[in-house]
Design a protein around this motif. Structure first.
Motif, PDB file in Angstrom:
ATOM      1  N   TYR A 121      16.661  20.567 -24.750  1.00  0.00           N
ATOM      2  CA  TYR A 121      15.601  19.806 -24.080  1.00  0.00           C
ATOM      3  C   TYR A 121      16.012  18.352 -23.831  1.00  0.00           C
ATOM      4  O   TYR A 121      15.315  17.618 -23.145  1.00  0.00           O
ATOM      5  CB  TYR A 121      14.312  19.824 -24.913  1.00  0.00           C
ATOM      6  CG  TYR A 121      13.603  21.155 -24.895  1.00  0.00           C
ATOM      7  CD1 TYR A 121      12.739  21.487 -23.865  1.00  0.00           C
ATOM      8  CD2 TYR A 121      13.802  22.083 -25.906  1.00  0.00           C
ATOM      9  CE1 TYR A 121      12.087  22.708 -23.841  1.00  0.00           C
ATOM     10  CE2 TYR A 121      13.160  23.309 -25.897  1.00  0.00           C
ATOM     11  CZ  TYR A 121      12.305  23.611 -24.861  1.00  0.00           C
ATOM     12  OH  TYR A 121      11.661  24.825 -24.846  1.00  0.00           O
ATOM     13  N   ASN A 122      17.122  17.952 -24.420  1.00  0.00           N
ATOM     14  CA  ASN A 122      17.586  16.579 -24.270  1.00  0.00           C
ATOM     15  C   ASN A 122      18.165  16.336 -22.876  1.00  0.00           C
ATOM     16  O   ASN A 122      18.512  17.275 -22.156  1.00  0.00           O
ATOM     17  CB  ASN A 122      18.677  16.290 -25.302  1.00  0.00           C
ATOM     18  CG  ASN A 122      18.159  16.262 -26.719  1.00  0.00           C
ATOM     19  OD1 ASN A 122      17.614  15.254 -27.156  1.00  0.00           O
ATOM     20  ND2 ASN A 122      18.320  17.357 -27.439  1.00  0.00           N
ATOM     21  N   ASP A 123      18.287  15.057 -22.510  1.00  0.00           N
ATOM     22  CA  ASP A 123      19.088  14.694 -21.353  1.00  0.00           C
ATOM     23  C   ASP A 123      20.495  15.229 -21.594  1.00  0.00           C
ATOM     24  O   ASP A 123      21.140  14.867 -22.586  1.00  0.00           O
ATOM     25  CB  ASP A 123      19.115  13.173 -21.201  1.00  0.00           C
ATOM     26  CG  ASP A 123      20.063  12.722 -20.113  1.00  0.00           C
ATOM     27  OD1 ASP A 123      19.636  12.661 -18.955  1.00  0.00           O
ATOM     28  OD2 ASP A 123      21.238  12.436 -20.433  1.00  0.00           O
ATOM     29  N   LYS A 124      20.967  16.131 -20.749  1.00  0.00           N
ATOM     30  CA  LYS A 124      22.181  16.876 -21.090  1.00  0.00           C
ATOM     31  C   LYS A 124      23.430  16.003 -21.114  1.00  0.00           C
ATOM     32  O   LYS A 124      24.362  16.278 -21.869  1.00  0.00           O
ATOM     33  CB  LYS A 124      22.356  18.086 -20.179  1.00  0.00           C
ATOM     34  CG  LYS A 124      22.793  17.842 -18.770  1.00  0.00           C
ATOM     35  CD  LYS A 124      22.992  19.195 -18.070  1.00  0.00           C
ATOM     36  CE  LYS A 124      23.675  19.021 -16.730  1.00  0.00           C
ATOM     37  NZ  LYS A 124      23.910  20.326 -16.069  1.00  0.00           N
ATOM     38  N   GLU A 125      23.471  14.952 -20.300  1.00  0.00           N
ATOM     39  CA  GLU A 125      24.614  14.047 -20.348  1.00  0.00           C
ATOM     40  C   GLU A 125      24.546  13.183 -21.608  1.00  0.00           C
ATOM     41  O   GLU A 125      25.555  12.944 -22.273  1.00  0.00           O
ATOM     42  CB  GLU A 125      24.657  13.166 -19.094  1.00  0.00           C
ATOM     43  CG  GLU A 125      24.758  13.944 -17.791  1.00  0.00           C
ATOM     44  CD  GLU A 125      26.014  14.792 -17.681  1.00  0.00           C
ATOM     45  OE1 GLU A 125      27.012  14.476 -18.370  1.00  0.00           O
ATOM     46  OE2 GLU A 125      26.003  15.778 -16.915  1.00  0.00           O
ATOM     47  N   GLY A 126      23.345  12.732 -21.930  1.00  0.00           N
ATOM     48  CA  GLY A 126      23.169  11.902 -23.114  1.00  0.00           C
ATOM     49  C   GLY A 126      23.486  12.651 -24.391  1.00  0.00           C
ATOM     50  O   GLY A 126      24.184  12.133 -25.278  1.00  0.00           O
ATOM     51  N   ILE A 127      22.998  13.894 -24.522  1.00  0.00           N
ATOM     52  CA  ILE A 127      23.229  14.642 -25.760  1.00  0.00           C
ATOM     53  C   ILE A 127      24.694  15.016 -25.901  1.00  0.00           C
ATOM     54  O   ILE A 127      25.216  15.104 -27.025  1.00  0.00           O
ATOM     55  CB  ILE A 127      22.320  15.889 -25.831  1.00  0.00           C
ATOM     56  CG1 ILE A 127      22.288  16.456 -27.260  1.00  0.00           C
ATOM     57  CG2 ILE A 127      22.738  16.957 -24.846  1.00  0.00           C
ATOM     58  CD1 ILE A 127      21.733  15.510 -28.291  1.00  0.00           C
ATOM     59  N   ALA A 128      25.402  15.206 -24.804  1.00  0.00           N
ATOM     60  CA  ALA A 128      26.842  15.469 -24.875  1.00  0.00           C
ATOM     61  C   ALA A 128      27.579  14.251 -25.434  1.00  0.00           C
ATOM     62  O   ALA A 128      28.502  14.385 -26.247  1.00  0.00           O
ATOM     63  CB  ALA A 128      27.386  15.839 -23.502  1.00  0.00           C
ATOM     64  N   LYS A 129      27.173  13.056 -25.001  1.00  0.00           N
ATOM     65  CA  LYS A 129      27.800  11.827 -25.522  1.00  0.00           C
ATOM     66  C   LYS A 129      27.490  11.660 -27.007  1.00  0.00           C
ATOM     67  O   LYS A 129      28.355  11.243 -27.793  1.00  0.00           O
ATOM     68  CB  LYS A 129      27.298  10.614 -24.737  1.00  0.00           C
ATOM     69  CG  LYS A 129      27.776  10.560 -23.302  1.00  0.00           C
ATOM     70  CD  LYS A 129      27.139   9.390 -22.547  1.00  0.00           C
ATOM     71  CE  LYS A 129      27.562   9.375 -21.076  1.00  0.00           C
ATOM     72  NZ  LYS A 129      26.878   8.294 -20.319  1.00  0.00           N
ATOM     73  N   LEU A 133      12.211  11.030 -26.427  1.00  0.00           N
ATOM     74  CA  LEU A 133      13.194   9.952 -26.400  1.00  0.00           C
ATOM     75  C   LEU A 133      14.035  10.013 -25.126  1.00  0.00           C
ATOM     76  O   LEU A 133      14.400  11.091 -24.651  1.00  0.00           O
ATOM     77  CB  LEU A 133      14.108  10.038 -27.622  1.00  0.00           C
ATOM     78  CG  LEU A 133      13.468   9.610 -28.942  1.00  0.00           C
ATOM     79  CD1 LEU A 133      14.220  10.198 -30.129  1.00  0.00           C
ATOM     80  CD2 LEU A 133      13.409   8.096 -29.035  1.00  0.00           C
ATOM     81  N   ASN A 134      14.379   8.855 -24.612  1.00  0.00           N
ATOM     82  CA  ASN A 134      15.144   8.739 -23.371  1.00  0.00           C
ATOM     83  C   ASN A 134      16.612   8.488 -23.686  1.00  0.00           C
ATOM     84  O   ASN A 134      17.059   7.350 -23.797  1.00  0.00           O
ATOM     85  CB  ASN A 134      14.567   7.595 -22.517  1.00  0.00           C
ATOM     86  CG  ASN A 134      15.334   7.411 -21.220  1.00  0.00           C
ATOM     87  OD1 ASN A 134      16.139   8.252 -20.827  1.00  0.00           O
ATOM     88  ND2 ASN A 134      15.093   6.296 -20.550  1.00  0.00           N
ATOM     89  N   GLN A 135      17.375   9.573 -23.832  1.00  0.00           N
ATOM     90  CA  GLN A 135      18.794   9.427 -24.188  1.00  0.00           C
ATOM     91  C   GLN A 135      19.641   8.838 -23.065  1.00  0.00           C
ATOM     92  O   GLN A 135      20.801   8.486 -23.284  1.00  0.00           O
ATOM     93  CB  GLN A 135      19.391  10.775 -24.613  1.00  0.00           C
ATOM     94  CG  GLN A 135      18.764  11.409 -25.828  1.00  0.00           C
ATOM     95  CD  GLN A 135      17.587  12.298 -25.460  1.00  0.00           C
ATOM     96  OE1 GLN A 135      17.459  12.738 -24.324  1.00  0.00           O
ATOM     97  NE2 GLN A 135      16.726  12.556 -26.422  1.00  0.00           N
ATOM     98  N   SER A 136      19.081   8.708 -21.863  1.00  0.00           N
ATOM     99  CA  SER A 136      19.834   8.066 -20.773  1.00  0.00           C
ATOM    100  C   SER A 136      19.767   6.544 -20.873  1.00  0.00           C
ATOM    101  O   SER A 136      20.494   5.835 -20.166  1.00  0.00           O
ATOM    102  CB  SER A 136      19.314   8.526 -19.406  1.00  0.00           C
ATOM    103  OG  SER A 136      17.962   8.144 -19.233  1.00  0.00           O
ATOM    104  N   ASN A 137      18.920   6.026 -21.757  1.00  0.00           N
ATOM    105  CA  ASN A 137      18.877   4.599 -22.053  1.00  0.00           C
ATOM    106  C   ASN A 137      19.992   4.305 -23.060  1.00  0.00           C
ATOM    107  O   ASN A 137      19.975   4.830 -24.173  1.00  0.00           O
ATOM    108  CB  ASN A 137      17.513   4.228 -22.642  1.00  0.00           C
ATOM    109  CG  ASN A 137      17.382   2.762 -23.001  1.00  0.00           C
ATOM    110  OD1 ASN A 137      18.349   2.111 -23.368  1.00  0.00           O
ATOM    111  ND2 ASN A 137      16.170   2.244 -22.920  1.00  0.00           N
TER     112      ASN A 137
END
Length: 613
Positions: A329-337, A295-299
């Protein structure tokens, strides 16, 4: 009269035809009084985006988002100050119109300030398919591909939510206070779907486990017993059978290379100041395995979907916590949000992330307010992480009978030496094993004394202890033979089982030995605030004997682990700063009282937990 009937039939036909355009609406409803009042509703159906849409008052549409796939329409409304009621969305295309209700439900009182799991708890990790079969009628589902087959080690064995409910009293008797179940949402993989980490619908409980209502009932039954329910949440990936992967909202909903690319699994690339951008991308964006699209958490649409889904489950099922799979393993900025959005909604809600690394500084990076991550101005907002370095030590220490500079109980000491790297070491999840690791009782060949040593440390050190189903009755399993061997069925969970370890009368003598010790230890821990939140003071091991104290202003507990094969005599003068004026200690396992004179003897491969008096 005939014409009126004909008109009515045509009206019903066209309404049904139009309604069929919406085959999915997510979330299916929302709640009043939420901090996240602006809710983005996904409407899915054939060419749904070609419609105009309005909503009934008092709601107002604040945003309308279309993607390159016309089968998706994302409609945002603000529910602030809207009380519980049913809203009506009206879709129009040309002369055709149809409506879709969307309910705003009443929220539980004090939902936002719900308590969560913490160091006062003991978490019981179970795999529902392998724990107990409470409803044989749902072992297979006509709508799901893989059918029940208990003869297949990696197949579906039939364990379900009802099986968990049926044995809550067992878990409570053991002394556990929370349950972490591996994922229960639908996983329609063709095979090996029992672990449920490749989910195909994240708003729906897998029919082979039960229904969404069954999951709510599980939480309710647990809360009657003062047990807490922790949901295993997967933000990093879904399964290849997920309905949104089969008809993607947008090309960038999942990470594309194009298509599949394997993760390099090197989580250190997320903060390596010397690392290449390519390596970081293949860690974060690479797929965990081919059957699990990343999954693209930056979207923003993906991220918001995941946030809403997580909050919806907390409200719907009345959850007490999350464990997040493959967190790093997640987009680190996205998972923080994602994490911050949940803890903003629920300030006391605990979330533990799987950060499978082997260095305390690297693990610390992912915990909220980490002094390590602060160097890079990063904050994950994740309250808890899993103490994998302690787990590493558990896997070898008790076979290291002869201590040296780096082997034996010094490994435990050196692990806790590094607690200064964590913002909150008392909120680390500590564990001997889990569903992905070697079984403790297999590693140590069911040596009961080694089990006692391991469980003693687990139950008395800082942090939140987690045990893995079946270890408390001596269950083993060889990871070298495959995951199915470390995920065996709990004996007694199926009607045909001849050995029922859920009951005292049904246990073998060995199972009783393990269970009785575990029960006594964990139930003692329940009411020991000094263990939950007291300070940890430890001493450098000598002769493979590790001594530490848990203490507060009113109580002191002395723990002694003799990992040597031989009996040892301890000079108690060395521990004077903690023993102070105490003259004796009651061992909580044997119920014997020992005098704290100048010297204390302890047998080989033995643990003592002394309540100082």
């Amino acid at each position: 009269m005939k014409n009126n009937k004909l008109t009515l039939l045509f009206a019903i036909f066209f309404t049904t035809l139009s309604m069929a355009q919406i085959t999915k609406m997510e979330p299916p409803f929302w709640y009043e009084g939420m901090n996240k009042s602006e809710i983005q509703i996904l409407f899915y159906g054939k060419d749904i985006a070609e419609n105009s849409v309005i909503v009934s008052k008092p709601a107002i549409i604040t945003n309308l988002t279309k993607t390159e796939n016309p089968n998706y329409l994302f409609v945002t409304i603000d529910t602030k100050n809207i009380t519980a009621q049913t809203l009506e969305f009206t879709f129009k295309k040309g002369k055709k119109t149809f409506s879709q209700p969307f309910e705003i439900k009443k929220r539980r009182p004090d939902s936002a300030t719900r308590n969560s799991f913490d160091a006062s708890d003991v978490i019981y990790l179970l795999m529902p398919d392998r724990f107990a079969n409470g409803n044989e009628a749902n072992d297979s589902s006509p709508n799901l591909t893989e059918k029940g087959n208990r003869n297949l080690p990696g197949g579906r064995h039939g364990g379900d939510i009802q099986g968990i409910i049926d044995h809550l009293d067992y878990i409570q008797e053991l002394g556990a206070t929370a349950i972490w179940s591996t994922p229960l949402c639908e996983d329609n993989d063709k095979g090996y779907s029992y672990h449920t980490y490749g989910q195909s619908d994240v708003y729906q409980i897998d029919a082979r486990y039960g229904t969404n209502e069954d999951y709510k009932r599980l939480a309710s039954e647990m809360h009657k017993r003062d047990l807490k329910l922790i949901k295993d949440y997967v933000t990093n990936h879904w399964g290849a059978e997920h309905w949104m992967f089969k008809d993607m909202p947008s090309y960038d909903w999942f990470h594309q290379f194009p298509g599949y690319a394997q993760s390099n699994y090197r989580m250190t690339t997320q903060y390596d100041t010397n690392g290449s951008k390519r390596d970081a991308k293949y860690c974060m964006d690479g797929w965990f395995v081919p059957s699990m699209p990343d999954l693209n958490q930056s979207n923003p649409l993906v991220l918001n979907y995941l946030i809403q889904n997580a909050i919806w489950w907390i409200e719907y099922a009345d959850l007490d916590g999350y464990r997040v799979d493959t967190y790093s393993y997640n987009d680190k900025e996205g998972i923080a949000k994602w994490t911050k959005a949940i803890t903003d909604e629920y300030p006391y809600f605990n979330i533990v992330g799987e950060v499978w690394m082997h260095d305390q500084a690297q693990i610390s990076y992912w915990q909220k307010n980490s002094p390590i991550a602060k160097i890079q101005s990063y904050n994950s907002y994740l309250p808890s992480v899993m103490d994998f370095t302690l787990h590493d030590a558990f896997g070898s220490v008790f076979n290291e009978n002869e201590a040296n500079w780096s082997n034996g109980t010094i490994k435990f000491y050196e692990n806790f030496v590094n607690d200064f790297l964590y913002d909150n070491p008392n909120n680390l999840l500590v564990f001997i094993e889990n569903h992905d690791t070697g079984r403790f009782n297999e590693i140590y060949k069911n040596d009961f004394k080694k089990f006692q040593l391991g469980m003693t440390l687990l139950a008395t050190t800082r942090g939140i202890p987690q045990i893995y189903y079946g270890s408390e009755i001596g269950m083993a399993g060889d990871k070298g033979k495959g995951d199915a061997d470390i995920r065996q069925d709990f004996p007694g969970g199926w009607k045909s089982d001849t050995n029922n370890a859920f009951t005292n009368s049904g246990r073998t003598e060995t199972q009783k030995q393990y269970f009785d010790f575990s029960k006594k230890l964990l139930n003692w821990r329940k009411n020991k605030e000094v263990i939950h939140s007291g300070k940890l003071t430890h001493y450098i091991p000598e002769n493979n004997v590790y001594v530490y104290f848990r203490h507060n202003d009113t109580e002191s507990i002395m723990v002694i682990l003799n990992n040597s094969l031989n009996g040892q005599k301890l000079n108690l003068d060395r521990f004077e700063e903690n023993i102070k004026g105490f003259t004796s200690g009651k061992d909580i396992i044997s119920d014997t009282t020992l005098k704290l004179n100048n010297e204390l003897s302890i047998e080989g491969k033995t643990a003592l937990i002394l309540e100082l008096q």
